[in-house]
Every structure is written in structure tokens, then in C-alpha cells.
Design a protein around this motif. Structure first.
Motif, PDB file in Angstrom:
ATOM      1  N   PHE A 265       0.828  -1.202   0.000  1.00 36.42           N
ATOM      2  CA  PHE A 265       0.000   0.000   0.000  1.00 36.42           C
ATOM      3  C   PHE A 265       0.865   1.256   0.000  1.00 36.42           C
ATOM      4  N   VAL A 266       1.851   1.255   0.901  1.00 34.26           N
ATOM      5  CA  VAL A 266       2.754   2.406   1.004  1.00 34.26           C
ATOM      6  C   VAL A 266       3.517   2.592  -0.297  1.00 34.26           C
ATOM      7  N   ALA A 267       3.971   1.476  -0.896  1.00 32.29           N
ATOM      8  CA  ALA A 267       4.713   1.552  -2.157  1.00 32.29           C
ATOM      9  C   ALA A 267       3.830   2.119  -3.255  1.00 32.29           C
ATOM     10  N   THR A 268       2.569   1.642  -3.326  1.00 34.29           N
ATOM     11  CA  THR A 268       1.630   2.130  -4.336  1.00 34.29           C
ATOM     12  C   THR A 268       1.434   3.631  -4.192  1.00 34.29           C
ATOM     13  N   LEU A 269       1.226   4.049  -2.939  1.00 34.65           N
ATOM     14  CA  LEU A 269       0.954   5.466  -2.678  1.00 34.65           C
ATOM     15  C   LEU A 269       2.159   6.330  -3.030  1.00 34.65           C
ATOM     16  N   SER A 270       3.352   5.886  -2.647  1.00 35.93           N
ATOM     17  CA  SER A 270       4.557   6.672  -2.949  1.00 35.93           C
ATOM     18  C   SER A 270       4.744   6.773  -4.450  1.00 35.93           C
ATOM     19  N   LEU A 271       4.517   5.638  -5.139  1.00 30.61           N
ATOM     20  CA  LEU A 271       4.664   5.638  -6.594  1.00 30.61           C
ATOM     21  C   LEU A 271       3.642   6.591  -7.217  1.00 30.61           C
ATOM     22  N   ALA A 272       2.396   6.542  -6.685  1.00 30.31           N
ATOM     23  CA  ALA A 272       1.339   7.412  -7.208  1.00 30.31           C
ATOM     24  C   ALA A 272       1.742   8.880  -7.064  1.00 30.31           C
ATOM     25  N   VAL A 273       2.308   9.239  -5.913  1.00 25.54           N
ATOM     26  CA  VAL A 273       2.721  10.622  -5.677  1.00 25.54           C
ATOM     27  C   VAL A 273       3.801  11.042  -6.672  1.00 25.54           C
ATOM     28  N   VAL A 274       4.792  10.158  -6.868  1.00 29.45           N
ATOM     29  CA  VAL A 274       5.893  10.467  -7.797  1.00 29.45           C
ATOM     30  C   VAL A 274       5.354  10.632  -9.220  1.00 29.45           C
ATOM     31  N   VAL A 275       4.495   9.674  -9.641  1.00 23.01           N
ATOM     32  CA  VAL A 275       3.937   9.735 -10.999  1.00 23.01           C
ATOM     33  C   VAL A 275       3.106  11.006 -11.172  1.00 23.01           C
ATOM     34  N   HIS A 276       2.288  11.335 -10.150  1.00 24.13           N
ATOM     35  CA  HIS A 276       1.438  12.534 -10.178  1.00 24.13           C
ATOM     36  C   HIS A 276       2.288  13.781 -10.419  1.00 24.13           C
ATOM     37  N   ILE A 277       3.360  13.912  -9.645  1.00 24.81           N
ATOM     38  CA  ILE A 277       4.232  15.087  -9.758  1.00 24.81           C
ATOM     39  C   ILE A 277       4.888  15.124 -11.140  1.00 24.81           C
ATOM     40  N   LEU A 278       5.361  13.957 -11.599  1.00 26.72           N
ATOM     41  CA  LEU A 278       6.018  13.906 -12.916  1.00 26.72           C
ATOM     42  C   LEU A 278       5.056  14.310 -14.027  1.00 26.72           C
ATOM     43  N   VAL A 279       3.811  13.798 -13.941  1.00 29.78           N
ATOM     44  CA  VAL A 279       2.828  14.118 -14.985  1.00 29.78           C
ATOM     45  C   VAL A 279       2.549  15.618 -15.000  1.00 29.78           C
ATOM     46  N   VAL A 280       2.316  16.198 -13.809  1.00 30.19           N
ATOM     47  CA  VAL A 280       1.990  17.631 -13.737  1.00 30.19           C
ATOM     48  C   VAL A 280       3.145  18.469 -14.281  1.00 30.19           C
ATOM     49  N   LEU A 281       4.390  18.072 -13.965  1.00 35.11           N
ATOM     50  CA  LEU A 281       5.540  18.841 -14.430  1.00 35.11           C
ATOM     51  C   LEU A 281       5.811  18.618 -15.912  1.00 35.11           C
ATOM     52  N   ALA A 282       5.398  17.430 -16.423  1.00 35.60           N
ATOM     53  CA  ALA A 282       5.698  17.108 -17.825  1.00 35.60           C
ATOM     54  C   ALA A 282       4.718  17.763 -18.783  1.00 35.60           C
ATOM     55  N   ILE A 283       3.498  18.043 -18.321  1.00 32.74           N
ATOM     56  CA  ILE A 283       2.469  18.556 -19.235  1.00 32.74           C
ATOM     57  C   ILE A 283       2.910  19.824 -19.991  1.00 32.74           C
ATOM     58  N   PRO A 284       3.472  20.832 -19.312  1.00 34.05           N
ATOM     59  CA  PRO A 284       3.858  22.038 -20.058  1.00 34.05           C
ATOM     60  C   PRO A 284       4.858  21.758 -21.178  1.00 34.05           C
ATOM     61  N   ARG A 285       5.706  20.718 -21.028  1.00 33.54           N
ATOM     62  CA  ARG A 285       6.675  20.404 -22.083  1.00 33.54           C
ATOM     63  C   ARG A 285       6.044  19.637 -23.227  1.00 33.54           C
ATOM     64  N   GLU A 286       4.960  18.952 -22.943  1.00 31.90           N
ATOM     65  CA  GLU A 286       4.404  18.027 -23.927  1.00 31.90           C
ATOM     66  C   GLU A 286       3.219  18.591 -24.697  1.00 31.90           C
ATOM     67  N   VAL A 287       2.804  19.815 -24.398  1.00 29.65           N
ATOM     68  CA  VAL A 287       1.606  20.339 -25.074  1.00 29.65           C
ATOM     69  C   VAL A 287       1.901  20.551 -26.553  1.00 29.65           C
ATOM     70  N   THR A 288       0.907  20.239 -27.365  1.00 27.73           N
ATOM     71  CA  THR A 288       1.103  20.317 -28.814  1.00 27.73           C
ATOM     72  C   THR A 288       0.782  21.706 -29.344  1.00 27.73           C
ATOM     73  N   HIS A 289      -0.037  22.451 -28.638  1.00 30.14           N
ATOM     74  CA  HIS A 289      -0.361  23.798 -29.122  1.00 30.14           C
ATOM     75  C   HIS A 289      -0.347  24.760 -27.944  1.00 30.14           C
ATOM     76  N   SER A 290       0.003  25.987 -28.232  1.00 27.99           N
ATOM     77  CA  SER A 290       0.015  27.011 -27.200  1.00 27.99           C
ATOM     78  C   SER A 290      -0.749  28.212 -27.736  1.00 27.99           C
ATOM     79  N   ALA A 291      -0.986  29.185 -26.880  1.00 27.57           N
ATOM     80  CA  ALA A 291      -1.658  30.399 -27.336  1.00 27.57           C
ATOM     81  C   ALA A 291      -0.831  31.062 -28.442  1.00 27.57           C
ATOM     82  N   TYR A 292       0.512  30.903 -28.341  1.00 31.03           N
ATOM     83  CA  TYR A 292       1.393  31.489 -29.364  1.00 31.03           C
ATOM     84  C   TYR A 292       1.141  30.851 -30.735  1.00 31.03           C
ATOM     85  N   THR A 293       1.071  29.507 -30.785  1.00 26.36           N
ATOM     86  CA  THR A 293       0.815  28.853 -32.073  1.00 26.36           C
ATOM     87  C   THR A 293      -0.620  29.121 -32.542  1.00 26.36           C
ATOM     88  N   ASP A 294      -1.570  29.152 -31.587  1.00 28.79           N
ATOM     89  CA  ASP A 294      -2.968  29.410 -31.953  1.00 28.79           C
ATOM     90  C   ASP A 294      -3.141  30.805 -32.552  1.00 28.79           C
TER      91      ASP A 294
END
Lengths: 255, 188
Positions: free
Chosen positions: B15-44
Motif C-alpha cells: 500500500f505504502v509503495a503504491t501510494l509513494s509511486l502514485a505521488v511520484v507519478v502525479h508530480i512527474l505528470v503535472v511537471l511534464a504537461i507544459p513540455r508536452e503540449v502540442t499547441h500554445s496560445a502562441y501557435t494558436d
């Protein structure tokens, strides 16, 4: 190698199980079985105490399954919770005044990671601090989520601003078609009381006085939000909002 | 040797391992989104017309919002710029009680913003320049440099969004024209 293992080995069994005090009992059972005259089948029928008491020895396959399960569940929860927050498209609230929430740092280099992710993903253009401040409400003054099926009265005063506009949208900030064709109301031309306060009725059907039209064919699941955009307002930072007053949102009725 | 734990403890560890992994993945996803977006207001913003000129955005209406998060009560004009070809000058004279301009970088972050009161005059004249270009310009400064609002930025790509509040439909055409003729381009 422990004493227990040595004994098990001496009992003529190949033992790879880890040392346990209980395996002494097992070794005894085996010697008893030998005494029975080689009826080894009895040993197999007898429930293994070792397994019953402490869950058994490590099974490589089960350990692997557990690790896989942890990896999958952890990733799923992590990705799922991130998607939930980001797709909700509600930037983190830095300050709130009653039901009105604001994040003056969203869209700047001081923004929190969630706001950065939400703003870049939706490619939305923030209202910069030199332009004004946007305050959004998702709930009414008594804490109930806003619903496009209801009629609301927004009354009171706003902090000082040269100009403000009030917009009705769904909870992601997308506009919806209304009966009047407009989705907003602006401070010039607003009917006010003598003390400068105002009442605005937000409803689907036309209303006397200040009317903010709501979605013509509302989708309850999409929710409702009200946004005040205060242009050229002295209150552009969180700290300066302390003690400022924003209108109340009162639910008048629902269809 | 593998670790041998009682089953309750083992589930707890999972349980603890799952939760720690979930926290790490959550943070990575949130931080990765700005780099991975395909369009921005600038391109739009490229949709509305050529770069280095103000293009009037269509009215902000339900289902046809030119960019998300805009105020339906305002009129907007956008200009995409690149500083590689030299500093960009913005000038505008919009006859409305309120206008404002926001400068954003390619990822949509605010670089600078002001409104017609903080601009100090009814006419906007703003120069966006990189620190290198500014040091070159200072060696031989043009006469009207001190009349300009000079903004230094390291971000060489971005867009400007001009917002104006039209006080009445009768003034709409005049405001549209003023926003279309607002200047965004080469500084001579």
C-alpha cells in the motif's frame, strides 16, 4: 544455515524454505510418518502448519505479481489524479473572497505547477496583473455548486475598478449560447442603488433590472461559473484583496 | 534471500509503495504537461493573420471563442512577434475609456502588461527588445527613445494581446479600425 534447516535436511527432504521455528514441528511430523511405515501420502495430506500460520514462504511468482500490481496501481492513481486536477481546469486558489476565488499569479513565472499545466494545456491567455484581476465563483454564497438550471441573484459591491465585466460560463470557462446572444454584463450602464451597490439576476429567461443571461439549453454536468474581471483595479495582488468586498451569490430557485 | 514478512505487513508495504509511486507519478505528470503540449496560445495566434502586425480577433462568442479565457465583453487584437529580426515597436491609439496590452512569451507567460492609465497617455508606444539589442541601440540612441516604454526580455518569441472595451455598439467600427491600424513591427 540454521538448525531447523539442518534437521529438515537430515529428514531426507530437500528444503529450500527459510528457517522457521515451526518447521521443527514439521520435521517431527515427518519422522512420525516414517514411523508409520513409509506412508508419505499422509505427510502431503496434513495441512502445512508453516503455510497456515504466517502466510507461507516467499513465492517468486506471487512476489512478481505484487510488484506488478503496485506498479500498475501506483501509475494509474498518479496519472488519474493528475488528469483529474488538470482537466478540471481550476487553477489553484491563492485568495478567495466569499465564493469568489482568484489566482493572480496564474500565467506568470510565479505560478504554481498546477496552474502552469492547466494554462499551457488549455492554451488560455491569462489576464495580466497590469490589466486587471479575474475572480471566479463555482459555488454560491451558501456553498452549493452553481447550476445552470437555477436562477441566482448577485448583489453587493465590487472592489474599486475602472471597469468590470461579469461573465457566465461553464465550470471550465467555456461560454454557452444564451437567449439574448450575450454572455456578459459590464459595469458601465449598470443599474445601481443610491449607495452604489447593485443587484444582478442571472437566469435563462429575461429578467427586469440587470440581467445576466445563462445558457439556453444548459448541460447540468458542465456546471456553471461566474467570473468578475476587474480592469485596472488596485487589487491585483492577493494581499491587497484582504478586507475587500465582493457581491453575494444567492440561489433564488431552480427549474 | 528474499524478504519474508507477515502478510498484514506485506499488504501494508504494498500500500505504502503504491501510494509513494502514485505521488511520484502525479508530480512527474503535472511537471511534464507544459513540455508536452502540442499547441500554445502562441501557435494558436498564428491563425488570425500574418506575424508582426495586429490582427483583429473575431468576437468572443459561445462555441467560437478565438482563444480560451477571453472576456466576451472586450475586443481583442493579437500580434505575434519574433525578436531575432530586431526589436518590435508597438503603437496604438484606441479611442475607448479602457484598453490594455499584455505581452506573452511563447509558452503563454506574461512578460509585461499595462493599461491606458498606467501607460501615462492615450497613445501606446512600447518597444520590446532583447538585452543585446538594447546595448547596441544605446550606443547610438534615436531621439524619441525616451518617449518610448522600453521593455527588455530574453524571450525572443511571443505575442501581444490588445484588449479594448467598446462603450457602445455605435463605436464598434471606430474601435475595430483603431485596433486594426495599431502598429506592431520593425523599429527604425
Amino acid at each position: 544455515m540454521s538448525v531447523a534447516d539442518d534437521r529438515a535436511a537430515s529428514a531426507g527432504q530437500s528444503q529450500t524454505r527459510s528457517p522457521r521455528v515451526l518447521s521443527v514441528a514439521r520435521a517431527k511430523a515427518q519422522t512420525q510418518a516414517e514411523a508409520w511405515g513409509g506412508h508419505d501420502s499422509l505427510v502431503q495430506l496434513r495441512p502445512d502448519l508453516h503455510d497456515v500460520v504466517d502466510g507461507g514462504p516467499p513465492k517468486p511468482l506471487r512476489g512478481l505479481m505484487m510488484i506488478l500490481l503496485v506498479l500498475m496501481a501506483g501509475s494509474a492513481i498518479g496519472i488519474g489524479s493528475a488528469a483529474l486536477v488538470i482537466q478540471g481546469e481550476r487553477p489553484f486558489t491563492i485568495t478567495s473572497l466569499g465564493p469568489w476565488t482568484a489566482n493572480p499569479y496564474a500565467g506568470t513565472d510565479k505560478a504554481d505547477p498546477y496552474s502552469v499545466a492547466i494554462y499551457t494545456r488549455s492554451a488560455r491567455v491569462p489576464l495580466a496583473q497590469g490589466e486587471g484581476l479575474a475572480l471566479t465563483a463555482y459555488d454560491d454564497s451558501s456553498g452549493r455548486p452553481l447550476s445552470p438550471d437555477c436562477t441566482y441573484e448577485i448583489s453587493g459591491t465590487t472592489p474599486t475598478a475602472r471597469l468590470w465585466t461579469l461573465t457566465a460560463a461553464n465550470d471550465k470557462g467555456d461560454l454557452a449560447a444564451t437567449m439574448a446572444g450575450r454572455t456578459s454584463l459590464a459595469s458601465p450602464g449598470l443599474l445601481r442603488n443610491e449607495d452604489g451597490s447593485f443587484q444582478i439576476t442571472a437566469s435563462r429567461t429575461p429578467s427586469s433590472g440587470n440581467w445576466l443571461p445563462l445558457a439556453n439549453s444548459p448541460d447540468v454536468l458542465e456546471g456553471l461559473s461566474f467570473t468578475f474581471r476587474l480592469y485596472d483595479a488596485p487589487v491585483t495582488t492577493g494581499a491587497s484583496l484582504e478586507g475587500a468586498e465582493m457581491p453575494d451569490i444567492r440561489r433564488l430557485g431552480c427549474r | 534471500m528474499s524478504i519474508h514478512l507477515p502478510s498484514r505487513l506485506r499488504w501494508g508495504a504494498a500500500f505504502v509503495a503504491t501510494l509513494s509511486l502514485a505521488v511520484v507519478v502525479h508530480i512527474l505528470v503535472v511537471l511534464a504537461i507544459p513540455r508536452e503540449v502540442t499547441h500554445s496560445a502562441y501557435t494558436d495566434a498564428a491563425r488570425f493573420g500574418p506575424d508582426r502586425q495586429f490582427n483583429l480577433l473575431p468576437a468572443v462568442e459561445a462555441g467560437a471563442e478565438p482563444l480560451p479565457g477571453l472576456d466576451p465583453a472586450m475586443k481583442h487584437a493579437a500580434c505575434r512577434y519574433q525578436l531575432d529580426d530586431g526589436p518590435v515597436l508597438f503603437t496604438a491609439a484606441v479611442p475607448v475609456p479602457f484598453w490594455s496590452i499584455g505581452l506573452f512569451n511563447a509558452t503563454g507567460e506574461v512578460v509585461y502588461s499595462l493599461n491606458n492609465r498606467t501607460a501615462g497617455s492615450d497613445i501606446l508606444s512600447l518597444l520590446l527588445i532583447t538585452p543585446q539589442q538594447l546595448s547596441i541601440l544605446r550606443e547610438n540612441p534615436p531621439e524619441d527613445l525616451d518617449k518610448l516604454i522600453v521593455i527588455e526580455t530574453a524571450a525572443t518569441q511571443g505575442f501581444a494581446l490588445l484588449r479594448a472595451f467598446s462603450p457602445s455598439p455605435a463605436k464598434d467600427l471606430e474601435v475595430d479600425l483603431a485596433m486594426k491600424t495599431a502598429f506592431c513591427g520593425r523599429f527604425e
